[in-house]
Design an enzyme around this catalytic site. Structure first.
Site: not given
Ligand code: OXD
Ligand code: MN
Length: 593
Positions: A372, A260, A499, A216, A209, A236, A285, A79, A374, A258, A262, A207
């Protein structure tokens, strides 16, 4: 590809959409216009075309059936926050949290870029629905794009095609998203949002995002604006259901900046000692949260797929994701083995021979997979896919959990005293940056509610809206903050994560049910070490003590930092939030003396 008569049928479903497509075609001058119906046959045909054109590479069909690799332009892998704008009539409405250009000027600049940009290309019309097709909470959009890669991704990530167009014809409203990859020149790359017009213009990037406009751009920036006017929240957040051995399921909505973790938390595998516990993924997300008639908060996931970070994904960190991306997955920017299997850092098997740019792999020059890189995969392939992921009414949320990547300061978990204190907790979220944005990596930045790059309006108004939504709830979710990323002085993680995070979620759920105890501290309620279920976990007493400690001096600094940050939003910051902050500061002061 669908035949001409079908195009006519699709186009005639919504005159408003057809009129806008005509207008855009006049401007962009495509060779061809194609209305996407969202069928499997269409997906297969389009994918075949891209393979024939060498824009997609099929991967080894024995180990990765139905999987393909896409390689981005090396300048276009994340992004671009510095090129992302919220264009409201009044600059103050976009707020200091957004880059701003006046709408008229933004349209002028963007239309100049779009003029003639689709010559020789196909213009794809992509009608999509964010959220279950029959949910009153869902909202629709149409993306016009000249990228077939975007079409394929949108088909996985959203409910796309004929059914969405039918809903648009019924609803009469839709978000207009215009996208072109242009010539991928970073100097001619802009992502512009016009919340007052419910429209988006994105140029010069392919890309995710920046280009999959449902994600987003629509589901967060435009939707957060819509949500404010309509009385709900677009956040988010992942949405996860935790089922205990008694069969009771508690749903949690968690906002982390982002990258972390999720996606990992949304599909966590319980530790071995947690027999009978199950985890159900609703979303990884984005959450759209609505006050329900019964006074609780309900969440839907507007997406239908995952656009996840690949490096680090393996059977240990995220077994569900690892399993699901072995078929029918689009990989973007990973490396390759000699037998055409995708390869990324974090895999324990296989040897890369080609890096993400298609060059011979040389560890000294580049990682095999772009950090990054995906995967795009349908949520239905997730072994932990929740039965309620498609429920029109969403799932009831017991707890909202904020978090960030903090080496120091923030304890493993703590609970807000009430909704307002929780809003302050969310407003204070900060995290060390990662590769999902193009900023430097490892720098702490403020990221309120993990929405810094995504709130489509002034954060001051956004916090006021959060406070208002809370006031409408008779049974508001409890609010918590977690930090899986605490390190000791030598830089070693203090908590095992993955876990084992279920142990923390269990305390959170028990707090919501009034079953777990806690100690009251200056920053909120913290578990004592004996309040956490640590059976079967090897963790030293010293590590636990550090994970659950509150250092008043550091918190004083933190609150002063939050105060300074809030001040940037001036008069728009609600007075009640300022009062809450000064009380928090007062509490750490007194806890020190
Ligand atoms: C982010 C994503 O950048 O979900 O938060 O791709
Ligand atoms: Mn995200």
């Amino acid at each position: 590809m669908a035949t001409a008569p079908q195009h006519v049928t699709l186009a005639s479903m919504s005159r408003d959409v057809a009129a806008w497509v005509d207008e855009v075609a006049q401007l962009t001058q495509p060779k061809k216009i194609y209305w996407c119906d969202g069928s499997d046959a269409e997906f297969v045909a389009l994918e075949r075309e891209l393979v024939a054109d060498k824009q997609l590479l099929p991967l080894d069909s024995r180990s990765f059936p139905g999987c393909v690799l896409s390689r981005s332009d090396p300048s276009d892998v994340a992004r671009v926050e510095h090129l992302t704008f919220v264009c409201t009539r009044n600059k103050e409405d976009a707020g200091p949290n957004n880059h701003w250009i006046a709408p008229q000027e933004a349209h002028r600049q963007m239309d100049a870029l779009f003029a003639g940009c689709m010559q020789g290309r196909t213009l794809y019309v992509v009608p999509y629905c964010m959220g279950p097709l029959d949910s009153p909470f869902s909202r629709c959009g149409v993306e016009i794009t000249d990228s077939a890669y975007v079409v394929l991704n949108m088909q996985i990530m959203t409910r796309m095609g004929r059914a969405a167009l039918e809903r648009i014809a019924r609803d009469g409203a839709f978000v207009k998203g215009l996208h072109s990859t242009g010539d991928l020149d970073p100097k001619r790359r802009f992502i512009m949002h016009f919340p007052e017009e419910l429209s988006i213009k994105s140029f010069g990037s392919g890309y995710g995002g920046n280009a999959l406009l449902g994600k987003k751009c629509h589901a967060l920036r435009i939707a957060s604006w819509q949500a404010r006017t309509e009385g709900w929240l677009a956040e988010h957040m992942l949405i996860v259901g935790i089922e205990n051995p008694q069969g009771e399921i508690y749903y949690l909505a968690c906002a982390f900046p982002s990258a972390c973790g999720k996606t990992n938390l949304a599909m966590l595998i319980p530790p071995a000692s947690y027999q009978g516990w199950k985890v159900w993924t609703v979303g990884d997300d984005i959450a759209w949260l609505h006050p329900g008639k019964d006074g609780r908060l309900y969440a839907i996931n507007p997406e239908s797929g995952y656009f996840g970070v690949v490096p680090g994904t393996n059977a240990k960190t995220n077994r569900n994701a690892f399993e699901m991306i072995h078929k029918d997955t689009i990989f973007t920017n990973v490396g390759l083995t000699a037998d055409n299997q995708p390869w990324w850092e974090g895999l324990t098997e296989g040897t890369p021979v080609t890096d993400w740019q298609g060059r011979p792999y040389n560890r000294a020059i580049s990682p095999a997979a772009q950090p990054n890189s995906r995967f795009t995969v349908s949520a239905k392939q997730n072994p932990s896919y929740s039965k309620l992921a498609d429920a029109p009414g969403g799932v009831p949320i017991s707890a909202i959990i904020f978090g960030g990547r903090r080496r120091a300061l923030a304890p493993l978990v703590y609970q807000a005293r009430n909704w307002l204190h929780g809003v302050l907790m969310g407003a204070g979220v900060a995290s060390e940056t990662t590769a999902a944005a193009t900023d430097a990596v490892g720098v702490v930045r403020r990221d309120p509610m993990a929405m810094k790059p995504f709130a489509g309006y002034n954060f001051g108004d956004y916090w006021a809206h959060w406070i208002n939504v809370g006031a409408k709830l008779k049974f508001p979710p409890q609010i918590f903050h977690v930090n899986w990323f605490r390190q000791d002085h030598a830089g070693k993680y203090l908590w095992p994560g993955y876990g084992e995070n279920l142990r923390v979620l269990r305390w959170i759920i028990d707090r919501c049910n009034g079953k777990a105890s806690a100690r009251d501290t200056a920053i909120g309620h913290l578990p004592n070490s004996h309040d956490l279920d640590l059976q079967g976990l090897e963790i030293s007493g010293a590590a636990l003590e550090e994970l659950l400690a509150v250092n008043p001096l550091l918190w004083q600094e933190e609150f002063a930092g939050i105060d300074k940050y809030l001040a940037e939003f001036g008069e728009r910051v609600p007075q009640s939030l300022k009062t809450e902050l000064s009380q928090a500061l007062q509490r750490v002061h007194s806890s020190q003396v």
